[in-house]
Design a protein around this motif. Structure first.
Motif, PDB file in Angstrom:
ATOM      1  N   VAL A 129       0.851  -1.191   0.000  1.00  0.00           N
ATOM      2  CA  VAL A 129       0.000   0.000   0.000  1.00  0.00           C
ATOM      3  C   VAL A 129       0.889   1.243   0.000  1.00  0.00           C
ATOM      4  CG1 VAL A 129      -1.874   1.211   1.173  1.00  0.00           C
ATOM      5  CG2 VAL A 129      -1.686  -1.277   1.368  1.00  0.00           C
ATOM      6  N   ASP A 130       0.552   2.205  -0.846  1.00  0.00           N
ATOM      7  CA  ASP A 130       1.263   3.485  -0.885  1.00  0.00           C
ATOM      8  C   ASP A 130       1.125   4.157   0.480  1.00  0.00           C
ATOM      9  OD1 ASP A 130       2.088   6.128  -1.268  1.00  0.00           O
ATOM     10  OD2 ASP A 130       1.152   6.291  -3.237  1.00  0.00           O
ATOM     11  N   PRO A 131       2.235   4.476   1.160  1.00  0.00           N
ATOM     12  CA  PRO A 131       2.133   5.104   2.485  1.00  0.00           C
ATOM     13  C   PRO A 131       1.488   6.489   2.459  1.00  0.00           C
ATOM     14  CG  PRO A 131       4.419   5.026   1.754  1.00  0.00           C
ATOM     15  CD  PRO A 131       3.620   4.238   0.769  1.00  0.00           C
ATOM     16  N   ALA A 132       1.419   7.101   1.280  1.00  0.00           N
ATOM     17  CA  ALA A 132       0.812   8.429   1.158  1.00  0.00           C
ATOM     18  C   ALA A 132      -0.647   8.381   0.717  1.00  0.00           C
ATOM     19  CB  ALA A 132       1.610   9.279   0.169  1.00  0.00           C
ATOM     20  N   ASP A 133      -1.138   7.194   0.314  1.00  0.00           N
ATOM     21  CA  ASP A 133      -2.500   7.089  -0.214  1.00  0.00           C
ATOM     22  C   ASP A 133      -3.004   5.662   0.010  1.00  0.00           C
ATOM     23  OD1 ASP A 133      -4.864   6.995  -1.637  1.00  0.00           O
ATOM     24  OD2 ASP A 133      -3.988   7.591  -3.560  1.00  0.00           O
ATOM     25  N   ASP A 134      -3.889   5.463   0.993  1.00  0.00           N
ATOM     26  CA  ASP A 134      -4.326   4.103   1.339  1.00  0.00           C
ATOM     27  C   ASP A 134      -5.262   3.479   0.310  1.00  0.00           C
ATOM     28  OD1 ASP A 134      -6.765   5.327   1.858  1.00  0.00           O
ATOM     29  OD2 ASP A 134      -6.769   4.880   3.996  1.00  0.00           O
ATOM     30  N   ARG A 135      -5.615   4.221  -0.746  1.00  0.00           N
ATOM     31  CA  ARG A 135      -6.429   3.645  -1.826  1.00  0.00           C
ATOM     32  C   ARG A 135      -5.573   3.239  -3.024  1.00  0.00           C
ATOM     33  NH1 ARG A 135     -11.613   3.659  -1.699  1.00  0.00           N
ATOM     34  NH2 ARG A 135     -11.905   4.000  -3.924  1.00  0.00           N
TER      35      ARG A 135
END
Length: 198
Positions: A129-135
Motif C-alpha cells: 500500500v502506498d504510504p501516502a494514499d491508502d487507496r
C-alpha cells in the motif's frame, strides 16, 4: 528499534543490539499474516498452537487477530474460523488482506471489523500500500496471462498492469520488490521503473 519475525512456530523478536531471535511469550502460534500497525500493536492471522487450540476450542483458521502488547497476547477481531490471511497490510483506517484459504482479496475500512471482497488481477503473491494514499495499492500476481505487477488507485476496484516483475513487496518510503532469485529492486514511481539495488 527491534525486528519482529512471524513464523509457522511463533513470533520472535531481535533487539536493536542483539544477533539472536527470542520467542515472544513462549507461544507457538503459526502467524502466517503479520503487520505492525502502531506502537505495541500488531495485526495477525494464521493457525493456533495445537495446545492452545484444544484448551480454548479454537478453529484451525484464526481470521484477523490483534495484539496490543507486542505479541504477548492476541484477541480475535473478525472472521474467526473463516479466513487464513497470508498477507496483511494496514494503512490509515484500511486493512487489506489475502485470505489464502478461500483465494480472495479482502479490504476493510473499519480496521478489520467488517470486510468486502475485491476482484484481484490474478493469483496473488504479495501486495503493498502506498504510504501516502491508502487507496493506491500494488499487487504482485504470478500465473497464467495475469502475471506481473498491477496497480489500483481506487482501493482495488480497478487494476492496471505496470510491470512484468513479480516478487515480495514493501513500500516504506518507495516501493521495493524482491524477485524469486533474490534480486532486490526499488522504484520511486510506484513500480513503473524498477532499479536493481546491487
Amino acid at each position: 528499534g527491534s525486528l519482529f519475525i512471524a513464523t509457522h512456530t511463533g513470533l520472535f523478536r531481535v533487539g536493536k543490539d542483539s544477533r539472536k531471535a527470542v520467542r515472544i511469550a513462549d507461544r507457538f502460534q503459526d502467524t502466517m499474516g503479520f503487520s505492525i500497525v502502531g506502537p505495541n500493536r500488531f495485526l495477525g492471522s494464521g493457525h493456533p498452537d495445537l495446545n492452545e487450540a484444544q484448551e480454548k476450542n479454537l478453529p484451525p483458521h484464526l481470521g484477523l487477530i490483534e495484539s496490543t502488547d507486542k505479541g504477548r497476547s492476541w484477541e480475535s477481531i473478525s472472521l474467526l474460523g473463516e479466513a487464513d490471511f497470508h498477507v496483511l497490510r494496514f494503512a490509515g483506517e484500511r486493512v487489506y488482506g489475502y485470505d489464502a484459504s478461500n483465494d480472495r482479496l479482502l479490504v476493510s475500512s473499519d480496521r478489520g471489523r467488517s470486510w468486502n471482497e475485491l476482484q484481484k488481477p490474478g493469483p496473488l503473491v504479495d501486495l503493498a500500500v502506498d504510504p501516502a494514499d491508502d487507496r493506491r495499492i500494488l499487487v504482485a500476481s504470478s500465473g497464467g496471462l495475469e502475471e506481473g505487477l498491477f496497480e489500483s488507485r481506487d482501493g482495488g476496484e480497478t487494476w492496471k498492469r505496470v510491470s512484468e516483475a513479480v516478487g515480495l513487496l514493501a513500500w516504506p518510503d518507495r516501493l521495493y520488490l524482491i524477485a524469486g532469485g533474490g534480486q532486490v529492486f526499488a522504484s520511486a514511481d510506484g513500480g513503473r521503473r524498477l532499479e536493481g539495488q546491487g
